[in-house]
Design a protein around this motif. Structure first.
Motif, short mmCIF file in Angstrom:
data_model
loop_
_atom_site.label_atom_id
_atom_site.label_comp_id
_atom_site.label_asym_id
_atom_site.label_seq_id
_atom_site.Cartn_x
_atom_site.Cartn_y
_atom_site.Cartn_z
N ASP A 206 0.83 -1.22 0.00
CA ASP A 206 0.00 0.00 0.00
C ASP A 206 0.86 1.26 0.00
OD1 ASP A 206 -2.35 -1.43 -0.01
OD2 ASP A 206 -2.62 -1.37 2.16
N GLY A 207 2.10 1.15 0.48
CA GLY A 207 2.97 2.31 0.54
C GLY A 207 3.73 2.59 -0.74
N VAL A 208 3.61 1.71 -1.74
CA VAL A 208 4.30 1.93 -3.01
C VAL A 208 3.49 2.91 -3.86
CG1 VAL A 208 5.20 0.87 -5.10
CG2 VAL A 208 5.27 -0.39 -2.94
N ARG A 209 4.12 3.99 -4.28
CA ARG A 209 3.43 5.01 -5.07
C ARG A 209 3.41 4.61 -6.54
NH1 ARG A 209 5.53 10.89 -3.36
NH2 ARG A 209 3.73 11.42 -4.69
N LEU A 210 2.22 4.65 -7.12
CA LEU A 210 2.04 4.28 -8.53
C LEU A 210 1.38 5.42 -9.27
CD1 LEU A 210 0.63 0.65 -8.05
CD2 LEU A 210 2.93 1.24 -8.86
N ASP A 211 1.86 5.69 -10.48
CA ASP A 211 1.19 6.69 -11.30
C ASP A 211 0.09 5.99 -12.11
OD1 ASP A 211 2.45 5.42 -13.48
OD2 ASP A 211 4.11 6.84 -13.48
N PRO A 212 -0.82 6.75 -12.73
CA PRO A 212 -1.94 6.14 -13.46
C PRO A 212 -1.53 5.11 -14.50
CG PRO A 212 -2.39 8.45 -13.11
CD PRO A 212 -0.98 8.22 -12.63
N PRO A 213 -0.48 5.35 -15.33
CA PRO A 213 -0.09 4.30 -16.30
C PRO A 213 0.34 3.00 -15.62
CG PRO A 213 0.85 6.41 -16.93
CD PRO A 213 0.29 6.59 -15.55
N ASP A 214 1.05 3.13 -14.49
CA ASP A 214 1.46 1.92 -13.77
C ASP A 214 0.24 1.17 -13.23
OD1 ASP A 214 4.11 2.36 -14.23
OD2 ASP A 214 4.52 3.29 -12.28
N ARG A 215 -0.73 1.91 -12.71
CA ARG A 215 -1.94 1.27 -12.18
C ARG A 215 -2.70 0.54 -13.29
NH1 ARG A 215 -3.45 1.89 -7.18
NH2 ARG A 215 -2.35 3.40 -5.88
N GLU A 216 -2.72 1.13 -14.47
CA GLU A 216 -3.39 0.47 -15.59
C GLU A 216 -2.64 -0.81 -15.98
OE1 GLU A 216 -4.87 1.45 -20.16
OE2 GLU A 216 -4.03 3.05 -18.90
N ARG A 217 -1.32 -0.72 -16.00
CA ARG A 217 -0.51 -1.89 -16.34
C ARG A 217 -0.67 -3.01 -15.31
NH1 ARG A 217 6.13 -1.66 -16.81
NH2 ARG A 217 6.49 -3.91 -16.99
N LEU A 218 -0.88 -2.62 -14.06
CA LEU A 218 -0.98 -3.59 -12.97
C LEU A 218 -2.41 -3.93 -12.60
CD1 LEU A 218 1.77 -2.04 -10.66
CD2 LEU A 218 1.90 -4.29 -11.76
N ALA A 219 -3.36 -3.65 -13.50
CA ALA A 219 -4.78 -3.81 -13.17
C ALA A 219 -5.10 -5.22 -12.67
CB ALA A 219 -5.64 -3.45 -14.38
N ASP A 220 -4.62 -6.24 -13.37
CA ASP A 220 -4.92 -7.61 -12.96
C ASP A 220 -4.28 -7.95 -11.62
OD1 ASP A 220 -6.36 -7.99 -15.27
OD2 ASP A 220 -4.77 -9.08 -16.33
N THR A 221 -3.05 -7.49 -11.42
CA THR A 221 -2.36 -7.76 -10.16
C THR A 221 -3.07 -7.07 -9.00
OG1 THR A 221 -0.22 -8.01 -11.25
CG2 THR A 221 -0.19 -7.46 -8.90
N LEU A 222 -3.48 -5.81 -9.18
CA LEU A 222 -4.15 -5.09 -8.11
C LEU A 222 -5.53 -5.68 -7.81
CD1 LEU A 222 -3.18 -1.43 -9.11
CD2 LEU A 222 -2.17 -2.86 -7.31
N ALA A 223 -6.20 -6.21 -8.84
CA ALA A 223 -7.47 -6.88 -8.61
C ALA A 223 -7.27 -8.15 -7.78
CB ALA A 223 -8.14 -7.22 -9.93
N ALA A 224 -6.18 -8.88 -8.08
CA ALA A 224 -5.86 -10.09 -7.31
C ALA A 224 -5.52 -9.74 -5.87
CB ALA A 224 -4.71 -10.85 -7.96
N VAL A 225 -4.83 -8.60 -5.67
CA VAL A 225 -4.50 -8.16 -4.31
C VAL A 225 -5.76 -7.84 -3.52
CG1 VAL A 225 -3.46 -6.27 -3.00
CG2 VAL A 225 -2.18 -7.33 -4.85
N SER A 226 -6.73 -7.22 -4.18
CA SER A 226 -7.99 -6.91 -3.50
C SER A 226 -8.68 -8.17 -3.02
CB SER A 226 -8.92 -6.14 -4.46
OG SER A 226 -8.38 -4.87 -4.78
N GLU A 227 -8.61 -9.23 -3.85
CA GLU A 227 -9.22 -10.50 -3.42
C GLU A 227 -8.43 -11.14 -2.29
OE1 GLU A 227 -11.23 -14.46 -5.41
OE2 GLU A 227 -10.27 -12.97 -6.69
N LEU A 228 -7.11 -10.95 -2.31
CA LEU A 228 -6.28 -11.50 -1.24
C LEU A 228 -6.69 -10.94 0.13
CD1 LEU A 228 -2.55 -11.55 -2.39
CD2 LEU A 228 -3.95 -13.50 -1.74
N ARG A 229 -7.09 -9.70 0.14
CA ARG A 229 -7.43 -9.05 1.42
C ARG A 229 -8.62 -9.74 2.10
NH1 ARG A 229 -4.40 -4.39 1.62
NH2 ARG A 229 -3.72 -3.58 -0.40
N GLY A 230 -9.42 -10.42 1.30
CA GLY A 230 -10.56 -11.12 1.88
C GLY A 230 -10.26 -12.57 2.20
N SER A 231 -9.01 -13.02 1.97
CA SER A 231 -8.68 -14.43 2.21
C SER A 231 -8.51 -14.71 3.69
CB SER A 231 -7.38 -14.79 1.46
OG SER A 231 -7.53 -14.63 0.09
#
Length: 231
Positions: A206-231
């Motif tokens: 959560d402390g890693v700063r990402l710019d919008p292009p990076d967030r778009e590139r990491l969309a699948d990874t960030l979606a997987a991280v969101s699911e991890l939070r509920g594990s």
């Protein structure tokens, strides 16, 4: 020609429920004298035989499945697992990884399913990559090694050690590489049933700063991280 792998299990009933959730249909079922189940999904045929006293954790059953699109099949499997378990299981038996390029498979983005019988389904795209993927920086290479150890060889503990060392040592990696490494380390913590480590890694991510292009590139990874939070 049709080739059907025969894989062991403790209960064909458990296999029937699991593979039905993944979108397979039963084409044959026999309880006596020897338990046997045949399942089919499209061009994928699998057979399972029951063994009294069989321990899935001791299984060496494995097969390779090639499909046109691993991402599409992974999404379908994930939806089925959520309907059966309420989530995509990452720890224990059964469980499923998510598609990642694998250095030991010419960079193909494969994923693995470990079914209730402890059998590994290793799923890869049909076509080989036109060019080998770029190596990336040292942290990306450490991540590649960790993926081979955990997702291909079934050794998440050693994979976690490799990533812990790399994350502590390599502090100047690009943000995208660090997020990918942290996301996988959090997944490994869940697989190893270490919720405290998972929470710590997610907090660092959560402390890693990402710019919008990076967030778009990491969309699948960030979606997987969101699911991890509920594990």
């Amino acid at each position: 020609m049709t080739v059907v792998p025969l894989l062991p299990c403790a209960s064909i009933e458990d296999m029937l429920a699991f593979y039905t959730a993944l979108g397979f249909e039963s084409t044959y079922r026999q309880s006596k004298p020897n338990p046997y189940l045949a399942m089919r999904r499209g061009d994928i045929d699998l057979g399972f035989f029951g063994m009294p006293g069989f321990n899935p954790a001791d299984s060496y059953g494995s097969c390779i499945i090639t499909v046109p699109d691993t991402s599409e099949l992974h999404r379908a499997f994930a939806d089925g697992l959520r309907s059966l378990y309420g989530k995509v299981p990452l720890a224990g038996i059964p469980r499923m990884t998510r598609p990642r390029p694998r250095r030991n498979a010419e960079g193909l983005a494969g994923f693995s399913v470990v079914d209730p019988g402890g059998n590994w389904l290793r799923i890869y795209p049909e076509a080989a990559a036109a060019d080998p993927p770029p190596l990336g920086g040292k942290l990306a290479q450490a991540l590649d090694n960790a993926v081979v150890l955990a997702d291909s060889r079934g050794d998440p503990a050693q994979a976690a050690k490799i990533l812990d060392g790399a994350l502590a040592r390599i502090t100047d990696a690009p943000a995208v590489e660090r997020v990918e490494a942290l996301a996988y380390r959090a997944e490994l913590a869940v697989t190893l049933q270490d919720p405290e480590r998972a929470a710590a890694v997610l907090a660092e991510l959560d402390g890693v700063r990402l710019d919008p292009p990076d967030r778009e590139r990491l969309a699948d990874t960030l979606a997987a991280v969101s699911e991890l939070r509920g594990s």
